[in-house]
Design a protein around this motif. Structure first.
Motif, PDB file in Angstrom:
ATOM      1  N   ILE A  26      59.797  70.063 106.097  1.00 52.89           N
ATOM      2  CA  ILE A  26      59.477  68.790 105.454  1.00 52.89           C
ATOM      3  C   ILE A  26      57.976  68.542 105.442  1.00 52.89           C
ATOM      4  O   ILE A  26      57.426  68.039 104.452  1.00 52.89           O
ATOM      5  CB  ILE A  26      60.240  67.637 106.150  1.00 52.89           C
ATOM      6  CG1 ILE A  26      60.021  66.323 105.389  1.00 52.89           C
ATOM      7  CG2 ILE A  26      59.859  67.516 107.614  1.00 52.89           C
ATOM      8  CD1 ILE A  26      60.561  66.305 103.992  1.00 52.89           C
ATOM      9  N   GLU A  27      57.291  68.888 106.536  1.00 53.89           N
ATOM     10  CA  GLU A  27      55.847  68.652 106.580  1.00 53.89           C
ATOM     11  C   GLU A  27      55.120  69.530 105.558  1.00 53.89           C
ATOM     12  O   GLU A  27      54.211  69.081 104.861  1.00 53.89           O
ATOM     13  CB  GLU A  27      55.311  68.936 107.988  1.00 53.89           C
ATOM     14  CG  GLU A  27      55.928  68.075 109.089  1.00 53.89           C
ATOM     15  CD  GLU A  27      55.631  66.598 108.901  1.00 53.89           C
ATOM     16  OE1 GLU A  27      56.342  65.776 109.492  1.00 53.89           O
ATOM     17  OE2 GLU A  27      54.681  66.268 108.162  1.00 53.89           O
ATOM     18  N   HIS A  28      55.520  70.801 105.478  1.00 54.72           N
ATOM     19  CA  HIS A  28      54.899  71.717 104.514  1.00 54.72           C
ATOM     20  C   HIS A  28      55.201  71.267 103.083  1.00 54.72           C
ATOM     21  O   HIS A  28      54.323  71.296 102.212  1.00 54.72           O
ATOM     22  CB  HIS A  28      55.419  73.134 104.746  1.00 54.72           C
ATOM     23  CG  HIS A  28      54.816  74.160 103.834  1.00 54.72           C
ATOM     24  ND1 HIS A  28      53.515  74.588 103.955  1.00 54.72           N
ATOM     25  CD2 HIS A  28      55.341  74.834 102.773  1.00 54.72           C
ATOM     26  CE1 HIS A  28      53.250  75.486 103.018  1.00 54.72           C
ATOM     27  NE2 HIS A  28      54.342  75.655 102.280  1.00 54.72           N
ATOM     28  N   LEU A  29      56.424  70.820 102.819  1.00 51.18           N
ATOM     29  CA  LEU A  29      56.825  70.389 101.487  1.00 51.18           C
ATOM     30  C   LEU A  29      56.012  69.175 101.050  1.00 51.18           C
ATOM     31  O   LEU A  29      55.502  69.121  99.920  1.00 51.18           O
ATOM     32  CB  LEU A  29      58.319  70.075 101.476  1.00 51.18           C
ATOM     33  CG  LEU A  29      58.913  69.572 100.152  1.00 51.18           C
ATOM     34  CD1 LEU A  29      58.728  70.614  99.062  1.00 51.18           C
ATOM     35  CD2 LEU A  29      60.396  69.255 100.336  1.00 51.18           C
ATOM     36  N   LEU A  30      55.885  68.177 101.938  1.00 49.67           N
ATOM     37  CA  LEU A  30      55.138  66.967 101.594  1.00 49.67           C
ATOM     38  C   LEU A  30      53.649  67.276 101.424  1.00 49.67           C
ATOM     39  O   LEU A  30      52.983  66.711 100.545  1.00 49.67           O
ATOM     40  CB  LEU A  30      55.342  65.902 102.667  1.00 49.67           C
ATOM     41  CG  LEU A  30      56.770  65.357 102.804  1.00 49.67           C
ATOM     42  CD1 LEU A  30      56.852  64.343 103.937  1.00 49.67           C
ATOM     43  CD2 LEU A  30      57.232  64.725 101.499  1.00 49.67           C
ATOM     44  N   ALA A  31      53.119  68.185 102.248  1.00 52.10           N
ATOM     45  CA  ALA A  31      51.709  68.547 102.135  1.00 52.10           C
ATOM     46  C   ALA A  31      51.427  69.260 100.810  1.00 52.10           C
ATOM     47  O   ALA A  31      50.424  68.979 100.137  1.00 52.10           O
ATOM     48  CB  ALA A  31      51.298  69.427 103.315  1.00 52.10           C
ATOM     49  N   GLN A  32      52.295  70.184 100.418  1.00 49.81           N
ATOM     50  CA  GLN A  32      52.117  70.894  99.153  1.00 49.81           C
ATOM     51  C   GLN A  32      52.226  69.938  97.976  1.00 49.81           C
ATOM     52  O   GLN A  32      51.487  70.031  96.998  1.00 49.81           O
ATOM     53  CB  GLN A  32      53.168  72.014  99.028  1.00 49.81           C
ATOM     54  CG  GLN A  32      52.967  73.165  99.985  1.00 49.81           C
ATOM     55  CD  GLN A  32      51.683  73.913  99.738  1.00 49.81           C
ATOM     56  OE1 GLN A  32      51.334  74.220  98.597  1.00 49.81           O
ATOM     57  NE2 GLN A  32      50.950  74.200 100.802  1.00 49.81           N
ATOM     58  N   SER A  33      53.179  68.999  98.069  1.00 48.50           N
ATOM     59  CA  SER A  33      53.349  68.017  96.996  1.00 48.50           C
ATOM     60  C   SER A  33      52.109  67.154  96.852  1.00 48.50           C
ATOM     61  O   SER A  33      51.638  66.883  95.749  1.00 48.50           O
ATOM     62  CB  SER A  33      54.573  67.148  97.285  1.00 48.50           C
ATOM     63  OG  SER A  33      54.655  66.072  96.374  1.00 48.50           O
ATOM     64  N   ALA A  34      51.546  66.717  97.994  1.00 44.73           N
ATOM     65  CA  ALA A  34      50.356  65.866  97.952  1.00 44.73           C
ATOM     66  C   ALA A  34      49.157  66.605  97.371  1.00 44.73           C
ATOM     67  O   ALA A  34      48.329  66.016  96.669  1.00 44.73           O
ATOM     68  CB  ALA A  34      50.035  65.358  99.357  1.00 44.73           C
ATOM     69  N   SER A  35      49.062  67.899  97.626  1.00 47.73           N
ATOM     70  CA  SER A  35      47.926  68.678  97.134  1.00 47.73           C
ATOM     71  C   SER A  35      47.971  68.892  95.627  1.00 47.73           C
ATOM     72  O   SER A  35      46.971  69.229  95.012  1.00 47.73           O
ATOM     73  CB  SER A  35      47.874  70.034  97.845  1.00 47.73           C
ATOM     74  OG  SER A  35      48.985  70.847  97.480  1.00 47.73           O
ATOM     75  N   LEU A  36      49.141  68.713  95.028  1.00 47.83           N
ATOM     76  CA  LEU A  36      49.301  68.943  93.594  1.00 47.83           C
ATOM     77  C   LEU A  36      49.049  67.696  92.759  1.00 47.83           C
ATOM     78  O   LEU A  36      49.134  67.753  91.535  1.00 47.83           O
ATOM     79  CB  LEU A  36      50.706  69.488  93.310  1.00 47.83           C
ATOM     80  CG  LEU A  36      51.008  70.869  93.906  1.00 47.83           C
ATOM     81  CD1 LEU A  36      52.465  71.221  93.727  1.00 47.83           C
ATOM     82  CD2 LEU A  36      50.115  71.928  93.268  1.00 47.83           C
ATOM     83  N   GLY A  37      48.815  66.568  93.413  1.00 48.42           N
ATOM     84  CA  GLY A  37      48.505  65.359  92.673  1.00 48.42           C
ATOM     85  C   GLY A  37      49.707  64.454  92.479  1.00 48.42           C
ATOM     86  O   GLY A  37      50.806  64.716  92.994  1.00 48.42           O
ATOM     87  N   PRO A  38      49.522  63.376  91.710  1.00 51.70           N
ATOM     88  CA  PRO A  38      50.579  62.351  91.584  1.00 51.70           C
ATOM     89  C   PRO A  38      51.738  62.738  90.683  1.00 51.70           C
ATOM     90  O   PRO A  38      52.708  61.986  90.593  1.00 51.70           O
ATOM     91  CB  PRO A  38      49.804  61.164  90.983  1.00 51.70           C
ATOM     92  CG  PRO A  38      48.682  61.793  90.212  1.00 51.70           C
ATOM     93  CD  PRO A  38      48.292  63.014  90.983  1.00 51.70           C
TER      94      PRO A  38
END
Length: 345
Positions: A85-97
């Motif tokens: 979950i932490e990796h998934l949320l971090a990758q999502s945040a790095s890709l923008g809104p």
């Protein structure tokens, strides 16, 4: 240098992992979603809420993976890393809104999550862990099916011990070592759940309609034969579906062995605790009620034939042997936490 076509790459793939890597590299997000959701839909006794949350998680992971492909991250290991979950949320945040809506849809589908602006609670993280176990199981199922496409087809031979000759809901009929027919559960085991309130001695029994007897019967919650690798998770999900109780850790305390001459397998007995303050609401149409009954009430129900389930009556005997072990654990735990009070006594 000419680019290798997708067809040539697929034909050159010799292992299931390589074929799956090809799909992760070339399939659209919709195709990836359908690829993994089909094995998930085949998981028996998976409730609508869990299937909905799994669908949102898979949609979220597919969208993140599609953006990661631009950076060259297409391997199966990269996709599996998104289960964290932490990796998934971090990758999502790095890709923008652009993925915020997809992320919020998944997080709000988790039981107990009311707002995406607050940190995930331990209960929400536990629910996510359960979902990742199911999704990882679906990935392994897909790999096995891809492996099966390599097997030789069309070869015929006579029946041998171990061959499956018939299949039914939750069981299969196989040829035994002496060529007799034996009933076997696919994963070898079913289960019953013994929920106990240690403070007042009550047990939880469900009252359901029995099509065989054409009447309502009382029994401990039953877990059907399941293909889930983690039996504790299967039992916890079934308990939630039947009684409405939140997910909790269950402990295996024994097994009930049937007639070994005709049935291969065993019924596991899982133990968990609850208290009177918890809200118990049946979630299945065939469950009329969930009752709290004392140990004496169980014995009286068996004598009066109001409780006739053999697994329920056998499970209470296993619990009676386990209860002394549980009390010793509590005594040892209190002694470790407060050694001075123990010496004063």
């Amino acid at each position: 240098m000419p680019k290798v076509s997708a067809e040539a790459t697929l034909m050159a793939s010799s292992t299931p992992e390589e074929r799956l890597d090809f799909m992760l590299e070339n399939f659209s997000t919709t195709a990836l979603y359908e690829l993994f959701i089909n094995p998930i839909r085949e998981i028996p006794d998976l409730g609508e809420q869990w299937l909905k949350s799994l669908g949102h998680l898979l949609e979220f992971m597919s969208e993140v993976h599609a953006w990661q492909r631009i950076e060259g991250k297409v391997a199966l290991n990269s996709f599996r890393q998104l289960l964290d979950i932490e990796h998934l949320l971090a990758q999502s945040a790095s890709l923008g809104p652009q993925l915020d809506e997809c992320r919020d849809r998944y997080l709000l589908s988790l039981p107990g999550v009311k707002s995406v602006k607050k940190p995930l609670s331990p209960a929400a993280r536990q629910n996510h862990t359960t979902l990742t176990v199911l999704l990882d199981q679906a990935i392994n199922t897909l790999i096995r099916r891809l492996q099966g496409t390599d097997s030789m087809a069309g070869q015929k031979r006579s029946s041998r011990p171990g061959d499956v000759v018939l299949e039914g809901p939750g069981f299969e009929v196989v040829i035994g070592p002496k060529h007799q027919l034996i009933i076997r559960y696919p994963e070898g085991k079913t289960a019953v759940i013994l929920m106990h309130d240690p403070r007042d001695g009550h047990f939880l029994l469900v009252e359901r309609f029995s099509e065989i007897d054409s009447l309502h019967i009382l029994e401990f919650p039953r877990v059907p034969a399941s293909k889930m690798h983690n039996r504790e998770n299967a039992a916890a999900i079934t308990l939630q579906e039947l009684t409405g109780l939140p997910l909790r850790k269950l402990e295996k305390i024994g097994e009930i062995r049937p007639d070994s001459h005709m049935i291969a397998g065993a019924c596991e007995v899982y133990y968990g605790t609850f208290d009177l303050e918890e809200n118990i609401v049946p979630n299945k149409k065939w469950i009329r009620d969930v009752k709290r009954i004392t140990e004496d009430g169980l014995y009286e129900g068996g004598f009066d034939r109001r409780i006739s389930c053999a697994h329920t009556l056998a499970a209470i005997s296993i619990w009676r042997a386990f209860e002394s072990v549980r009390k010793k654990r509590e005594a040892n735990s209190r002694r470790v936490r407060n050694p001075r009070a123990e010496e004063a006594e």
